[in-house]
Motif scaffolding. Structure first.
Motif, mmCIF file in Angstrom:
data_model
loop_
_atom_site.group_PDB
_atom_site.id
_atom_site.type_symbol
_atom_site.label_atom_id
_atom_site.label_comp_id
_atom_site.label_asym_id
_atom_site.label_seq_id
_atom_site.Cartn_x
_atom_site.Cartn_y
_atom_site.Cartn_z
ATOM 1 N N MET A 123 -0.750 -27.905 24.110
ATOM 2 C CA MET A 123 -0.640 -27.100 22.896
ATOM 3 C C MET A 123 -1.897 -27.125 22.033
ATOM 4 N N ARG A 124 -2.931 -27.835 22.475
ATOM 5 C CA ARG A 124 -4.212 -27.766 21.768
ATOM 6 C C ARG A 124 -4.970 -26.497 22.133
ATOM 7 N N ARG A 125 -4.527 -25.813 23.172
ATOM 8 C CA ARG A 125 -5.188 -24.575 23.597
ATOM 9 C C ARG A 125 -4.990 -23.484 22.552
ATOM 10 N N GLY A 126 -6.023 -22.671 22.404
ATOM 11 C CA GLY A 126 -5.976 -21.545 21.483
ATOM 12 C C GLY A 126 -6.019 -20.231 22.237
ATOM 13 N N PHE A 127 -6.550 -19.211 21.587
ATOM 14 C CA PHE A 127 -6.626 -17.868 22.174
ATOM 15 C C PHE A 127 -7.255 -17.885 23.563
ATOM 16 N N ASP A 128 -8.466 -18.397 23.651
ATOM 17 C CA ASP A 128 -9.223 -18.335 24.902
ATOM 18 C C ASP A 128 -8.610 -19.200 25.998
ATOM 19 N N GLY A 129 -8.166 -20.391 25.649
ATOM 20 C CA GLY A 129 -7.573 -21.286 26.641
ATOM 21 C C GLY A 129 -6.281 -20.736 27.210
ATOM 22 N N LEU A 130 -5.444 -20.162 26.362
ATOM 23 C CA LEU A 130 -4.193 -19.589 26.842
ATOM 24 C C LEU A 130 -4.442 -18.303 27.633
ATOM 25 N N ALA A 131 -5.396 -17.482 27.196
ATOM 26 C CA ALA A 131 -5.729 -16.258 27.934
ATOM 27 C C ALA A 131 -6.256 -16.614 29.325
ATOM 28 N N LEU A 132 -7.059 -17.657 29.418
ATOM 29 C CA LEU A 132 -7.566 -18.112 30.711
ATOM 30 C C LEU A 132 -6.415 -18.605 31.588
ATOM 31 N N MET A 133 -5.455 -19.286 30.989
ATOM 32 C CA MET A 133 -4.282 -19.758 31.723
ATOM 33 C C MET A 133 -3.457 -18.579 32.247
ATOM 34 N N VAL A 134 -3.336 -17.528 31.443
ATOM 35 C CA VAL A 134 -2.622 -16.324 31.883
ATOM 36 C C VAL A 134 -3.295 -15.748 33.129
ATOM 37 N N GLN A 135 -4.620 -15.699 33.123
ATOM 38 C CA GLN A 135 -5.359 -15.136 34.256
ATOM 39 C C GLN A 135 -5.287 -16.021 35.496
ATOM 40 N N GLU A 136 -5.553 -17.298 35.334
ATOM 41 C CA GLU A 136 -5.698 -18.172 36.493
ATOM 42 C C GLU A 136 -4.383 -18.747 37.013
ATOM 43 N N VAL A 145 3.040 -18.088 21.540
ATOM 44 C CA VAL A 145 3.210 -16.775 22.156
ATOM 45 C C VAL A 145 1.900 -16.010 22.015
ATOM 46 N N LEU A 146 1.380 -15.536 23.135
ATOM 47 C CA LEU A 146 0.132 -14.778 23.164
ATOM 48 C C LEU A 146 0.460 -13.327 23.484
ATOM 49 N N TRP A 147 -0.124 -12.399 22.697
ATOM 50 C CA TRP A 147 0.184 -10.978 22.870
ATOM 51 C C TRP A 147 -1.029 -10.136 22.491
#
Length: 115
Positions: A19-32, A56-58
């Motif tokens: 949960m320390r991940r922010g915009f970029d970390g979560l977006a990267l997780m969505v991709q990979e 929640v990322l949107w």
């Protein structure tokens, strides 16, 4: 909750997320990890290890939005799978965010006979 456009896909990332991940970390997780496009307009939900925090990322067509909620009592109901994702409806996401078990909601009474 912000009203989502009709037909918006909702994905839960199975397993715990840092949960320390922010915009970029979560977006990267969505991709990979989820093999999805974070800019597709779909909603991606992530839960922390303790189960009381959700992010929640949107993509709203102008930029990435990151929402978070922490339960003061209880835990968010999450799939048991360790990896992958689960697809939900917008209604199920609303139940999840309210702390309701979205997998088997209690339905109101329904008549068995007409008339």
């Amino acid at each position: 909750m912000i009203a989502l456009p009709t037909g918006t896909h909702v994905y839960l990332a199975c397993g715990p997320t840092d949960m320390r991940r922010g915009f970029d970390g979560l977006a990267l997780m969505v991709q990979e990890v989820l093999k999805q496009d974070p800019h597709s307009g779909a909603v991606f939900a992530f839960r922390g290890k303790r189960g009381d925090l959700i992010k929640v990322l949107w993509w709203d067509t102008q930029g990435l939005c990151l929402f978070s909620k922490r339960m003061e009592k209880g835990r968010f109901v999450w799939p048991m799978a360790a990896t992958g994702s689960v697809s939900l409806t917008s209604a199920q996401l609303s139940m999840l965010l309210e702390g309701i078990d979205w997998r088997a909601p209690v339905r109101s009474w329904r008549p068995s006979l007409a008339g």
